[in-house]
Design a protein around this motif. Structure first.
Motif, PDB file in Angstrom:
ATOM      1  N   GLN A  68       0.744  -1.388   0.145  1.00 15.26           N
ATOM      2  CA  GLN A  68       0.340  -0.167  -0.358  1.00 15.26           C
ATOM      3  C   GLN A  68       1.025   1.007  -0.373  1.00 15.26           C
ATOM      4  N   ALA A  69       2.314   0.972   0.156  1.00 15.94           N
ATOM      5  CA  ALA A  69       2.994   2.650   0.424  1.00 15.94           C
ATOM      6  C   ALA A  69       3.884   2.712  -0.990  1.00 15.94           C
ATOM      7  N   VAL A  70       4.336   1.195  -1.157  1.00 12.15           N
ATOM      8  CA  VAL A  70       5.296   1.520  -2.392  1.00 12.15           C
ATOM      9  C   VAL A  70       5.090   1.222  -3.878  1.00 12.15           C
ATOM     10  N   ARG A  71       3.773   1.197  -3.490  1.00  9.16           N
ATOM     11  CA  ARG A  71       2.849   0.400  -5.002  1.00  9.16           C
ATOM     12  C   ARG A  71       2.000   1.872  -5.878  1.00  9.16           C
ATOM     13  N   VAL A  72       2.439   2.731  -6.828  1.00  9.57           N
ATOM     14  CA  VAL A  72       1.469   3.944  -7.051  1.00  9.57           C
ATOM     15  C   VAL A  72       0.753   3.738  -8.386  1.00  9.57           C
ATOM     16  N   PRO A  73      -0.123   4.412  -8.832  1.00  3.36           N
ATOM     17  CA  PRO A  73      -0.752   4.350  -9.952  1.00  3.36           C
ATOM     18  C   PRO A  73       0.281   4.406 -10.864  1.00  3.36           C
ATOM     19  N   PHE A  74      -0.282   4.237 -11.957  1.00  3.75           N
ATOM     20  CA  PHE A  74       0.512   4.879 -13.301  1.00  3.75           C
ATOM     21  C   PHE A  74       0.179   4.157 -14.897  1.00  3.75           C
ATOM     22  N   LEU A  75      -0.833   4.872 -15.478  1.00  4.08           N
ATOM     23  CA  LEU A  75      -1.479   5.149 -16.284  1.00  4.08           C
ATOM     24  C   LEU A  75      -0.612   6.447 -17.467  1.00  4.08           C
ATOM     25  N   VAL A  76      -0.090   5.769 -18.730  1.00  6.28           N
ATOM     26  CA  VAL A  76       0.036   6.307 -20.071  1.00  6.28           C
ATOM     27  C   VAL A  76      -1.077   6.752 -21.318  1.00  6.28           C
ATOM     28  N   ARG A  77      -1.040   7.876 -21.852  1.00  7.51           N
ATOM     29  CA  ARG A  77      -1.269   8.116 -22.752  1.00  7.51           C
ATOM     30  C   ARG A  77      -0.882   8.322 -23.585  1.00  7.51           C
ATOM     31  N   TRP A  78       0.060   7.449 -24.965  1.00 10.73           N
ATOM     32  CA  TRP A  78       0.549   8.867 -25.992  1.00 10.73           C
ATOM     33  C   TRP A  78      -0.270   7.979 -27.196  1.00 10.73           C
ATOM     34  N   PRO A  79      -0.936   9.082 -27.412  1.00  7.00           N
ATOM     35  CA  PRO A  79      -1.452   8.759 -28.993  1.00  7.00           C
ATOM     36  C   PRO A  79      -0.539   8.180 -29.717  1.00  7.00           C
ATOM     37  N   GLY A  80      -1.509   7.268 -30.424  1.00  3.13           N
ATOM     38  CA  GLY A  80      -0.502   6.815 -31.653  1.00  3.13           C
ATOM     39  C   GLY A  80      -0.014   5.501 -31.216  1.00  3.13           C
ATOM     40  N   HIS A  81       0.970   6.110 -30.042  1.00  4.91           N
ATOM     41  CA  HIS A  81       2.085   4.838 -29.684  1.00  4.91           C
ATOM     42  C   HIS A  81       1.865   3.457 -28.805  1.00  4.91           C
ATOM     43  N   VAL A  82       1.121   4.147 -27.433  1.00  3.20           N
ATOM     44  CA  VAL A  82       0.144   3.039 -26.602  1.00  3.20           C
ATOM     45  C   VAL A  82      -0.784   2.459 -26.425  1.00  3.20           C
ATOM     46  N   PRO A  83      -1.141   1.547 -26.531  1.00  6.99           N
ATOM     47  CA  PRO A  83      -2.390   1.553 -27.071  1.00  6.99           C
ATOM     48  C   PRO A  83      -3.530   1.253 -25.525  1.00  6.99           C
TER      49      PRO A  83
END
Length: 504
Positions: free
Chosen positions: A356-371
């Motif tokens: 709960q302390a060491v894991r973090v949210p991680f979202l990547v939006r990269w149009p044309g590159h990331v699904p």
């Protein structure tokens, strides 16, 4: 490619509605999930604000960049991602919480009384650790030092005083763990100011870009305690289901001294710390496995703070769309670290390194590159972001950076770049906790320097995802393998410990 990095503070990794693990309303983060990829196993290089944020600037672990705990400061001449991008033609800016310097040392740039030198902040807007532009703040919700720097100046110009009921007084020692409604009108919330400043930056960029890309680091102070939320959001989760507590009676058995000392309140009498109390996790009670009424209320406010934060993120995403910048902008959303939130009886963050302390949210939006709409368990680390951003910018990797280029994984989310993440946590001069997390295991070595001994904890994350059963010292071959890898990581980072000049 423009790069927009959004960093929250102390946000639980699963506190995103689209992930389906909490009954939390985050329509704008859900939008990022739908338009990009959510990486559900991303980790901080250190679960404390200053070390983690310094790693986001330098691409180095805390033992290398030197800002190893709260109360230390990142050197002005540090290896700097924004400086490298700036040299390559990027317009760079940091907006919102900085915390790259001590916020309690009276001699520090980010501490009282300097943060209320209004004439200075009327004129000064950077540079700051390699960023060309800086519009920054420090502190959280109604903390006294939250009223300062550019945010404090903005409040002052609008007639908001640095006193109750809007802000606590400097001698209010109980405020940090208090919770409830933040009486400050919602339009003056720090998140509202950060969203406004970001919108202004994006509009200026659109007007004067001259073909230049931008790198902007946007830093929200929420949902970090003190747990206080604007009135409109206060009752949003009164009837919502809460997560079940991950804790059990007798849990301290066979666990490291740090955990047991946190539960019995003896951490600061162990002789590990020098001059100041340790900036660390805390425990309030261990009588009932069920949430107490106070714990339930803190959870409800934490959820509400996240939803209010999400609305500010939405303003930024909408501005990208309005200015036709979204298609040319990589957006990464994350947090500097998580919060135990009562699991394992602990609150805040610290050296026990539970998920709960060491894991973090991680979202990547990269149009044309990331699904779009993907979920991935490929391991990510915040220390990887600078190296990855250099790659996105088409620049060579810097030999001083210790993170990995994750761009190939972002584009192919089920082809991991890493097989492990390393957490480098100099808790205090007498205690250094180093952790390695793989797909299946977590090993933490507690080097108790002050007592010339070490302890270990090993968890099988597939069979024991709650991290209840410590398998260290049971002769398992995986422990020897992970110990060897931690030793290799440690040998690579043997720099001196810069002085800690202030308390937490």
């Amino acid at each position: 490619m423009n790069i927009l990095q959004i960093v929250t503070d102390q946000q639980h990794a699963d506190l995103i509605g689209a992930l389906g693990r909490f009954a939390v309303q985050t329509p704008n983060l859900d939008r990022l999930c739908a338009e990009g990829t959510a990486f559900t196993r991303a980790y901080t290089p250190c679960p404390l604000c200053t070390p983690a944020r310094a790693s986001l600037v330098t691409g180095q672990y805390p033992s290398t960049h030197g800002a190893w705990t709260i109360g230390t400061s990142l050197a002005e001449d540090c290896l700097s991602l924004p400086a490298l991008l700036g040299q390559a033609g990027y317009r760079t800016a940091i907006i919102g919480k900085s915390h790259l310097r001590s916020c309690h040392d009276p001699e520090s740039f980010e501490a009282l009384p300097h943060i209320r030198e209004w004439d200075f902040f009327k004129e000064w807007n950077g540079p700051w650790h390699g960023f060309d532009e800086a519009r920054i703040c420090i502190g959280h919700t109604n903390e006294p030092h939250a009223y300062g720097m550019h945010y404090g100046l903005w409040l002052r110009e609008r007639g908001i005083p640095p006193e109750p009921p809007f802000f606590a007084l400097p001698d209010d020692s109980q405020n940090y763990r208090a919770f409830g409604t933040w009486e400050l009108p919602e339009e003056f919330h720090s998140g509202a100011w950060i969203a406004e400043e970001t919108e202004n930056f994006l509009r200026r960029h659109r007007e004067k870009d001259e073909g230049r890309p931008f790198y902007a680091s946007i830093n929200f102070p929420d949902p970090h305690l003190p747990f206080r939320v604007s009135q409109r959001w206060r009752t949003m989760y009164d009837d919502a289901p809460l997560p079940s507590p991950i804790r059990k009676a007798g849990e301290a058995k066979n666990k490291p001294t740090l955990y047991r000392a946190t539960l019995d309140g003896t951490v600061n009498s162990r002789g590990w710390n020098e001059r100041f109390s340790m900036p660390n996790q805390y425990a309030d009670q261990q009588e009932s496995v069920d949430w107490t009424s106070d714990e339930q209320e803190q959870w409800r406010i934490y959820l509400a703070m996240t939803s209010q934060l999400d609305a500010h993120v939405g303003r930024i995403l909408d501005t990208l769309d309005e200015l036709d910048l979204a298609k040319d902008t990589l957006v990464v959303f994350t947090s500097d670290h998580g919060d135990y939130m009562g699991h394992h009886w602990l609150w805040s963050k610290g050296g026990s390194h539970y998920d709960q302390a060491v894991r973090v949210p991680f979202l990547v939006r990269w149009p044309g590159h990331v699904p779009a709409g993907e979920r991935s368990t490929a391991l990510q680390s915040l220390v990887d972001l600078p190296a990855s951003f250099l790659s996105v910018a088409g620049l060579p990797q810097h030999p001083g950076m210790e993170g990995m280029d994750q761009t190939t994984c972002w584009q192919n989310p089920h082809r991991p770049v890493r097989d492990a993440v390393f957490i480098d946590h100099r808790v205090e001069r007498g205690l250094h906790v180093r952790t390695l997390i793989t797909e299946n295991h977590r090993l933490s070595i507690h080097d108790i320097v002050a007592e010339n001994r070490e302890e270990a904890e090993l968890y099988d994350l597939q069979r024991d995802p709650e991290e209840f059963t410590n398998l260290a010292n049971c002769g398992l071959p995986v422990e020897r393998e992970l110990r060897d890898r931690i030793a290799t990581e440690t040998i690579a980072r043997t720099n001196p410990w810069p002085p800690r000049t202030a308390g937490a």
